[in-house]
Design a protein around this motif. Structure first.
Motif, PDB file in Angstrom:
ATOM      1  N   ILE A 235       0.774  -1.160   0.090  1.00  0.00           N
ATOM      2  CA  ILE A 235      -0.102  -0.058  -0.066  1.00  0.00           C
ATOM      3  C   ILE A 235       1.005   1.149  -0.035  1.00  0.00           C
ATOM      4  CG2 ILE A 235      -1.763   1.214   1.079  1.00  0.00           C
ATOM      5  CD1 ILE A 235      -2.692  -1.499   2.537  1.00  0.00           C
ATOM      6  N   GLY A 236       0.675   2.032  -1.155  1.00  0.00           N
ATOM      7  CA  GLY A 236       1.424   3.538  -1.065  1.00  0.00           C
ATOM      8  C   GLY A 236       2.930   3.214  -1.507  1.00  0.00           C
ATOM      9  N   GLU A 237       3.122   2.220  -1.944  1.00  0.00           N
ATOM     10  CA  GLU A 237       4.588   2.129  -2.307  1.00  0.00           C
ATOM     11  C   GLU A 237       4.885   2.713  -3.752  1.00  0.00           C
ATOM     12  OE1 GLU A 237       7.097   0.834  -0.610  1.00  0.00           O
ATOM     13  OE2 GLU A 237       5.961  -0.722   0.696  1.00  0.00           O
ATOM     14  N   ALA A 238       5.654   3.949  -3.556  1.00  0.00           N
ATOM     15  CA  ALA A 238       5.942   4.702  -5.196  1.00  0.00           C
ATOM     16  C   ALA A 238       6.676   4.176  -6.030  1.00  0.00           C
ATOM     17  CB  ALA A 238       6.476   6.020  -4.503  1.00  0.00           C
ATOM     18  N   ILE A 239       7.632   3.155  -5.465  1.00  0.00           N
ATOM     19  CA  ILE A 239       8.490   2.454  -6.414  1.00  0.00           C
ATOM     20  C   ILE A 239       8.387   1.024  -5.934  1.00  0.00           C
ATOM     21  CG2 ILE A 239      10.841   2.035  -7.194  1.00  0.00           C
ATOM     22  CD1 ILE A 239      11.441   4.989  -7.318  1.00  0.00           C
ATOM     23  N   GLY A 240       8.754   0.628  -4.779  1.00  0.00           N
ATOM     24  CA  GLY A 240       8.404  -0.944  -4.273  1.00  0.00           C
ATOM     25  C   GLY A 240       9.788  -1.285  -4.537  1.00  0.00           C
ATOM     26  N   MET A 241      11.221  -0.663  -3.957  1.00  0.00           N
ATOM     27  CA  MET A 241      12.431  -1.580  -4.082  1.00  0.00           C
ATOM     28  C   MET A 241      12.354  -2.988  -3.213  1.00  0.00           C
ATOM     29  SD  MET A 241      13.712   0.860  -5.825  1.00  0.00           S
ATOM     30  CE  MET A 241      15.705   0.212  -5.715  1.00  0.00           C
ATOM     31  N   ALA A 242      11.648  -2.880  -2.318  1.00  0.00           N
ATOM     32  CA  ALA A 242      11.404  -4.166  -1.564  1.00  0.00           C
ATOM     33  C   ALA A 242      11.132  -5.390  -2.304  1.00  0.00           C
ATOM     34  CB  ALA A 242      10.552  -4.356  -0.370  1.00  0.00           C
ATOM     35  N   PHE A 243      10.118  -5.054  -3.457  1.00  0.00           N
ATOM     36  CA  PHE A 243       9.829  -6.139  -4.253  1.00  0.00           C
ATOM     37  C   PHE A 243      10.743  -6.655  -5.264  1.00  0.00           C
ATOM     38  CE2 PHE A 243       5.939  -4.122  -3.236  1.00  0.00           C
ATOM     39  CZ  PHE A 243       5.101  -4.879  -2.655  1.00  0.00           C
ATOM     40  N   LEU A 244      11.829  -5.633  -5.700  1.00  0.00           N
ATOM     41  CA  LEU A 244      13.036  -6.054  -6.490  1.00  0.00           C
ATOM     42  C   LEU A 244      14.064  -6.732  -5.817  1.00  0.00           C
ATOM     43  CD1 LEU A 244      13.583  -2.425  -8.530  1.00  0.00           C
ATOM     44  CD2 LEU A 244      12.518  -4.538  -9.270  1.00  0.00           C
ATOM     45  N   GLU A 245      14.164  -6.484  -4.443  1.00  0.00           N
ATOM     46  CA  GLU A 245      15.068  -7.126  -3.682  1.00  0.00           C
ATOM     47  C   GLU A 245      14.626  -8.614  -3.673  1.00  0.00           C
ATOM     48  OE1 GLU A 245      17.920  -6.282  -2.508  1.00  0.00           O
ATOM     49  OE2 GLU A 245      18.055  -4.060  -2.473  1.00  0.00           O
ATOM     50  N   VAL A 253       6.510 -13.170  -5.710  1.00  0.00           N
ATOM     51  CA  VAL A 253       5.928 -11.877  -5.032  1.00  0.00           C
ATOM     52  C   VAL A 253       4.343 -12.149  -4.766  1.00  0.00           C
ATOM     53  CG1 VAL A 253       5.375  -9.392  -5.137  1.00  0.00           C
ATOM     54  CG2 VAL A 253       7.550 -10.404  -5.532  1.00  0.00           C
ATOM     55  N   THR A 254       3.629 -11.725  -3.686  1.00  0.00           N
ATOM     56  CA  THR A 254       2.444 -11.674  -3.627  1.00  0.00           C
ATOM     57  C   THR A 254       2.071 -10.342  -3.206  1.00  0.00           C
ATOM     58  OG1 THR A 254       2.343 -12.757  -1.569  1.00  0.00           O
ATOM     59  CG2 THR A 254       1.653 -14.200  -3.317  1.00  0.00           C
ATOM     60  N   ALA A 255       1.217  -9.552  -3.611  1.00  0.00           N
ATOM     61  CA  ALA A 255       0.963  -8.200  -3.105  1.00  0.00           C
ATOM     62  C   ALA A 255      -0.410  -7.503  -3.919  1.00  0.00           C
ATOM     63  CB  ALA A 255       2.110  -7.318  -3.720  1.00  0.00           C
ATOM     64  N   PHE A 256      -0.722  -6.506  -3.634  1.00  0.00           N
ATOM     65  CA  PHE A 256      -2.041  -5.689  -4.377  1.00  0.00           C
ATOM     66  C   PHE A 256      -1.363  -5.142  -5.504  1.00  0.00           C
ATOM     67  CE2 PHE A 256      -3.949  -4.759   0.236  1.00  0.00           C
ATOM     68  CZ  PHE A 256      -4.793  -5.779   0.120  1.00  0.00           C
ATOM     69  N   ALA A 257      -2.144  -4.972  -6.530  1.00  0.00           N
ATOM     70  CA  ALA A 257      -1.856  -4.561  -7.765  1.00  0.00           C
ATOM     71  C   ALA A 257      -2.111  -2.989  -7.418  1.00  0.00           C
ATOM     72  CB  ALA A 257      -2.708  -4.868  -8.858  1.00  0.00           C
ATOM     73  N   THR A 258      -1.191  -2.054  -6.733  1.00  0.00           N
ATOM     74  CA  THR A 258      -1.169  -0.960  -6.281  1.00  0.00           C
ATOM     75  C   THR A 258      -0.198   0.099  -6.570  1.00  0.00           C
ATOM     76  OG1 THR A 258      -2.072   0.404  -4.226  1.00  0.00           O
ATOM     77  CG2 THR A 258      -0.934  -1.492  -3.765  1.00  0.00           C
ATOM     78  N   ALA A 259      -0.313   1.441  -6.580  1.00  0.00           N
ATOM     79  CA  ALA A 259       0.827   2.428  -6.559  1.00  0.00           C
ATOM     80  C   ALA A 259       1.638   1.577  -7.540  1.00  0.00           C
ATOM     81  CB  ALA A 259       1.294   2.464  -5.076  1.00  0.00           C
ATOM     82  N   PRO A 274      -6.325  -7.391  -6.594  1.00  0.00           N
ATOM     83  CA  PRO A 274      -6.899  -6.046  -6.791  1.00  0.00           C
ATOM     84  C   PRO A 274      -6.614  -5.187  -5.409  1.00  0.00           C
ATOM     85  CG  PRO A 274      -8.420  -7.717  -7.500  1.00  0.00           C
ATOM     86  CD  PRO A 274      -7.220  -8.356  -6.863  1.00  0.00           C
ATOM     87  N   SER A 275      -6.332  -4.021  -5.528  1.00  0.00           N
ATOM     88  CA  SER A 275      -6.053  -3.248  -4.374  1.00  0.00           C
ATOM     89  C   SER A 275      -7.183  -3.460  -3.212  1.00  0.00           C
ATOM     90  CB  SER A 275      -5.963  -1.747  -4.684  1.00  0.00           C
ATOM     91  OG  SER A 275      -5.537  -1.000  -3.795  1.00  0.00           O
ATOM     92  N   GLY A 276      -6.705  -3.881  -2.158  1.00  0.00           N
ATOM     93  CA  GLY A 276      -7.577  -3.989  -0.930  1.00  0.00           C
ATOM     94  C   GLY A 276      -8.364  -5.257  -0.603  1.00  0.00           C
ATOM     95  N   ASP A 277      -8.090  -5.940  -1.682  1.00  0.00           N
ATOM     96  CA  ASP A 277      -8.862  -7.394  -1.761  1.00  0.00           C
ATOM     97  C   ASP A 277      -7.927  -8.437  -0.813  1.00  0.00           C
ATOM     98  OD1 ASP A 277     -10.349  -9.730  -2.071  1.00  0.00           O
ATOM     99  OD2 ASP A 277     -10.718  -9.300  -4.003  1.00  0.00           O
TER     100      ASP A 277
END
Length: 337
Positions: A235-245, A253-259, A274-277
């Motif tokens: 939530i609110g990840e502008a770039i999401g460097m943790a996902f790259l790491e 990776v599992t996450a919301f399709a957000t930001a 979906p975001s929030g689901d």
């Protein structure tokens, strides 16, 4: 040649007095640098590169120096942040927009920045997409896991502080509370919200949960190398460097399709809800917990995605492709003058 300076343009909060003082200091420093380089042209730069100009930190030196010396001017990650009111930062934002408009190249790292640049640039010919990047070769030995059960290890990384990070932790707790199967969870991070997060995840048996705290970057990578699935809503990840790491460490990776999350994860390396689901996110995690072969395939795809698109090597090639022609043209102008 390195040039040391004490001039800064950054101001944390809006202040007309500080704005003018910062601008005057940078203007004086600009004139000092130009006088120095005109006296010794061999020490002058071939190109000016400004990182992250925005309303709190305008560049009052680079554009004028570049024009005076007839060298290329380049920016990276020029952006608009939501700071107080538009009126508070109007003059600083105008300075940034003027500088960015004069640039030969503006490297742009995310969709929201591209949309912002399109609001004031006369055309987008100077804008070069530069995908966020990391050192994908930085991995080492995996961390020693505190779990003796041999079951899948879910890993999340995030500072434990109010705001978007806490919202992600709350969404993750809601997601995992009813997750079936047998699994373990490692949370990496610390901060003022730690006690709240401990309460959020109190439904887990103590031998299934490990709070690693704040650890150095190389230790974060070691925990990722030891894990099986990266679980972070984003939530609110502008770039999401943790996902790259995480992907560089071979984790699906599992996450919301957000930001900014969809911009950095590979199609074959992530399952996005979906975001929030939280129900859909739970289903994705359940699928991966139950299928070791799928985790393996997605992990291989994750490493390949980062290496091809988000490594230092990939970024260097994008930068070289853009800057080499500028430098060659500038040198030609000097030699023909």
């Amino acid at each position: 040649m390195a040039v040391a300076t004490e001039a800064i343009s950054y101001q944390k909060r809006p202040s007309r007095e500080l704005f003018e003082a910062r601008r005057d200091t940078c203007t004086a420093e600009r004139e000092r640098l130009l006088a120095e380089w005109r006296a010794a042209p061999e020490t002058a730069p071939d190109l000016w590169f400004t990182y992250h100009p925005y309303c709190k930190s305008p560049d009052w030196i680079g554009p004028a120096v570049s024009k005076a010396l007839a060298i290329p001017y380049v920016t990276a990650e020029a952006c608009r942040t939501r700071q107080a009111t538009d009126a508070d930062w109007h003059d600083a934002r105008s300075s940034v927009q003027k500088a960015v408009t004069s640039a030969d190249v503006n490297f742009c790292l995310k969709k929201s920045d591209h949309e912002y640049l399109a609001t004031f640039l006369p055309d987008m010919s100077s804008v070069v997409p530069l995908k966020p990047f990391i050192d994908d070769q930085a991995g080492g030995a995996a961390a020693a896991l505190p779990f003796a059960n041999g079951e899948p290890v879910l890993v999340a990384v995030g500072m434990m502080r109010p705001g978007a990070k806490m919202h992600s932790y709350a969404a993750l707790a809601d997601t995992l509370r009813e997750l079936p199967g047998r699994w373990n969870l490692v949370l990496i991070g610390d901060g003022p919200g730690r006690s709240e997060i401990e309460t959020l995840f109190a439904f887990l048996a103590p031998d299934r949960l490990h709070l690693a705290g704040a650890v150095p970057h190389d230790e974060v990578r070691a925990w990722l190398e030891a894990g099986d699935i990266f679980v972070w809503p984003g939530i609110g990840e502008a770039i999401g460097m943790a996902f790259l790491e995480a992907q560089a460490a071979g984790l699906p990776v599992t996450a919301f399709a957000t930001a900014g999350v969809p911009e950095v994860v590979g199609n074959r390396a992530a399952l996005l809800a979906p975001s929030g689901d939280t129900g859909a996110l739970r289903d994705h995690i359940e699928t991966l917990v139950a299928d070791a072969a799928l985790r393996q395939r997605m992990g291989v795809a994750a490493r390949a995605h980062v290496a091809a698109n988000h490594s230092i090597r990939a970024a260097a090639e994008t930068i070289r492709h853009s800057l080499d022609p500028l430098l060659a043209a500038a040198r030609n102008r000097v030699s023909s003058a």
